[in-house]
Motif scaffolding. Structure first.
Motif, mmCIF file in Angstrom:
data_model
loop_
_atom_site.group_PDB
_atom_site.id
_atom_site.type_symbol
_atom_site.label_atom_id
_atom_site.label_comp_id
_atom_site.label_asym_id
_atom_site.label_seq_id
_atom_site.Cartn_x
_atom_site.Cartn_y
_atom_site.Cartn_z
ATOM 1 N N GLU A 29 5.219 3.067 30.012
ATOM 2 C CA GLU A 29 4.036 2.619 30.741
ATOM 3 C C GLU A 29 2.782 3.387 30.338
ATOM 4 O OE1 GLU A 29 6.160 1.098 34.908
ATOM 5 O OE2 GLU A 29 5.165 3.058 34.821
ATOM 6 N N LEU A 85 5.908 -3.001 35.657
ATOM 7 C CA LEU A 85 5.193 -4.183 35.178
ATOM 8 C C LEU A 85 5.712 -4.628 33.818
ATOM 9 C CD1 LEU A 85 1.589 -3.066 36.197
ATOM 10 C CD2 LEU A 85 2.961 -4.849 37.302
ATOM 11 N N SER A 166 -2.777 -18.286 31.656
ATOM 12 C CA SER A 166 -2.172 -16.972 31.413
ATOM 13 C C SER A 166 -1.364 -16.973 30.117
ATOM 14 C CB SER A 166 -1.272 -16.581 32.588
ATOM 15 O OG SER A 166 -2.019 -16.536 33.785
ATOM 16 N N ASP A 206 -6.718 -7.998 37.028
ATOM 17 C CA ASP A 206 -5.419 -7.587 36.492
ATOM 18 C C ASP A 206 -5.449 -7.601 34.965
ATOM 19 O OD1 ASP A 206 -5.639 -10.335 36.308
ATOM 20 O OD2 ASP A 206 -3.498 -10.691 36.565
ATOM 21 N N HIS A 207 -4.538 -6.814 34.371
ATOM 22 C CA HIS A 207 -4.517 -6.693 32.916
ATOM 23 C C HIS A 207 -3.107 -6.706 32.329
ATOM 24 C CE1 HIS A 207 -8.321 -4.664 34.181
ATOM 25 N NE2 HIS A 207 -8.801 -5.362 33.179
ATOM 26 N N ALA A 208 -2.100 -6.997 33.131
ATOM 27 C CA ALA A 208 -0.720 -6.819 32.677
ATOM 28 C C ALA A 208 -0.156 -7.998 31.903
ATOM 29 C CB ALA A 208 0.190 -6.512 33.877
ATOM 30 N N PHE A 209 -0.830 -9.148 31.906
ATOM 31 C CA PHE A 209 -0.306 -10.318 31.206
ATOM 32 C C PHE A 209 -0.564 -10.201 29.706
ATOM 33 C CE2 PHE A 209 -0.202 -12.486 35.309
ATOM 34 C CZ PHE A 209 0.870 -13.358 35.160
ATOM 35 N N TRP A 254 7.592 -9.130 42.085
ATOM 36 C CA TRP A 254 6.615 -8.305 42.787
ATOM 37 C C TRP A 254 7.255 -7.485 43.902
ATOM 38 C CZ3 TRP A 254 2.816 -6.995 40.168
ATOM 39 C CH2 TRP A 254 2.054 -7.883 39.404
ATOM 40 N N ASN A 355 -2.939 1.042 39.671
ATOM 41 C CA ASN A 355 -2.679 -0.081 38.762
ATOM 42 C C ASN A 355 -1.899 -1.179 39.476
ATOM 43 O OD1 ASN A 355 -2.816 -1.388 36.229
ATOM 44 N ND2 ASN A 355 -0.752 -0.700 35.732
ATOM 45 N N PHE A 356 -0.892 -0.787 40.257
ATOM 46 C CA PHE A 356 -0.146 -1.780 41.034
ATOM 47 C C PHE A 356 -1.103 -2.561 41.945
ATOM 48 C CE2 PHE A 356 3.964 0.998 41.125
ATOM 49 C CZ PHE A 356 4.109 0.812 39.768
ATOM 50 N N ARG A 358 -4.267 -3.206 41.609
ATOM 51 C CA ARG A 358 -5.050 -4.176 40.842
ATOM 52 C C ARG A 358 -4.211 -5.394 40.484
ATOM 53 N NH1 ARG A 358 -7.199 0.552 38.248
ATOM 54 N NH2 ARG A 358 -5.523 0.453 36.708
ATOM 55 N N GLU A 359 -2.993 -5.144 40.013
ATOM 56 C CA GLU A 359 -2.175 -6.231 39.489
ATOM 57 C C GLU A 359 -1.647 -7.159 40.581
ATOM 58 O OE1 GLU A 359 -1.844 -6.880 36.321
ATOM 59 O OE2 GLU A 359 -2.980 -5.102 35.731
#
Length: 391
Positions: A29, A85, A166, A206-209, A254, A355-356, A358-359
């Motif tokens: 991570e 994530l 996405s 969010d930025h995880a995709f 989630w 971060n969680f 935000r996502e």
């Protein structure tokens, strides 16, 4: 009767998944956080590690190289993978690919499954699902669909704009919903089609995709007759076939993040001292922990019951809709409480909670906003009550 006891094989699989996430996935991570451009390559490395650990593609049938789990067992594995994530990416059970795989397997032709489903199931490519449109097009109300597909000889020409698609950047193909004279229809469109263009990468919370959230234009996009996914005019039916289970898998994943957030917060309050005693000894901290544990327990039971319905062959639209509303709201509260419990450290980057936070926020909007689901649930219940009163 709903059996809450997983088989010994499933219990062992969940334990191995937990160990894999803790020992292999979570340590990566920090690399993604410091070098976001490496997400794609790290995703590939983690997928290879998941294959070697025999954890890859939990929902994919065994004859396509997956584990062939039913929905009930998938709920346990997806939640465990979701503690990071990166976990669902590693196991190839992340959105939008997981939902697209489900749809392709259910309604794709043999040729479409060989061309699109098989490489997606193997993790060789990524995909996108192009339905949402900028105003005044389709959003929460799919009947506002404005993208058009017109017949062109034996094929079709698609024109229209999509947004918040996405994973589109870097995807090998997209499943596009377009309006035809015979009704909404789904089309398989290769990303290298000259008529398929990514016009912008939408900046989001969010930025995880992988591939972000994109604005996509179909401009005189020509596809063959073999691009039609399923039957012409059944696009809305297929959307529900995809989105019902898709909402549920979001809940599964989630819930894993919520569990990890609570674990981080409990570890912190068990160690941190304030007002001459550990934070964990303060009644308010105990209340926050209890409320989160209660909501997670209720969320888990709702997920399992909806998964049970899907395993019985039911559409479970009502159950997955209710579950999505409850879990999306509950998970947001759990993560928020965890961040609050950790105070200044919670909003710092020393812990993953910020971060969680935000996502997770987008989950209350995508796959049907909470307000839209509540309206749909109420409409169904009131309609049923009216029918009963008429008899």
């Amino acid at each position: 009767m709903l059996d809450f006891s997983p088989s010994p094989e499933t219990e062992a699989l969940v334990a191995r998944t937990r160990q894999f996430v803790e020992e292999v996935v979570i340590p990566r991570e920090a690399e993604v956080a410091s070098e976001p451009h490496r997400l794609e390559s790290i995703r590939g490395e983690l997928q290879q590690a998941a294959r070697e650990a025999e954890l890859f593609a939990p929902r994919v049938p065994r004859d396509h190289g997956g584990l062939g789990l039913n929905w009930r067992d998938s709920a346990l594995v997806f939640e465990t993978a979701g503690r990071s994530l990166l976990g669902p990416q590693a196991l190839n059970c992340a959105a939008p690919d997981e939902g697209n795989m489900h749809l392709l397997h259910a309604v794709g032709s043999a040729a479409q499954q060989a061309r699109y489903y098989a490489p997606l199931a193997r993790g060789q490519v990524r995909s996108a699902f192009a339905m949402t449109e900028p105003a005044p097009g389709a959003g929460s109300d799919p009947s506002m669909l404005s993208t058009r597909a017109e017949r062109d000889g034996d094929g079709w020409v698609i024109n229209g704009d999509k947004w918040f698609i996405s994973g589109a950047d870097g995807a090998a193909f997209a499943i596009c919903m377009a309006r035809t004279d015979d009704g909404p229809t789904m089309f398989l469109v290769d990303a290298d089609n000259p008529g398929f263009e990514i016009t912008a990468l939408t900046p989001t919370l969010d930025h995880a995709f992988p591939g972000g959230h994109c604005e996509v234009r179909f401009a005189d996009c020509k596809v063959g007759a073999d691009a039609v996914l399923g039957e012409i005019g059944k696009g809305y039916d297929y959307a529900q076939l995809r989105l019902g289970p898709g909402r549920l898998t979001h809940c599964m994943r989630w819930l894993g993040i919520a569990g990890r957030a609570l674990d981080i917060a409990m570890d912190y309050v068990n160690q941190r001292e304030s007002f001459k005693k550990r934070l964990a000894q303060h009644q308010e901290m105990q209340r926050l922990v209890a409320e989160s544990a209660i909501e997670m327990h209720a969320s888990r039971l709702m997920i399992w019951q909806a998964a049970w319905c899907l395993d019985r062959g039911e559409k479970a639209l009502h159950e997955t809709s209710m579950t999505k509303v409850f879990v999306a709201e509950a998970v947001n509260r759990v993560v928020d409480r965890a961040l609050q419990m950790c105070g200044a450290r919670g909003i710092s980057e020393y812990l993953p909670l910020a971060n969680f936070y935000r996502e997770i926020r987008g989950f209350r909007i995508y796959d049907g906003a909470t307000e839209v689901h509540r309206a749909s649930i109420g409409i169904r219940l009131l309609r049923e009550a009216a029918k009963r009163s008429d008899t």
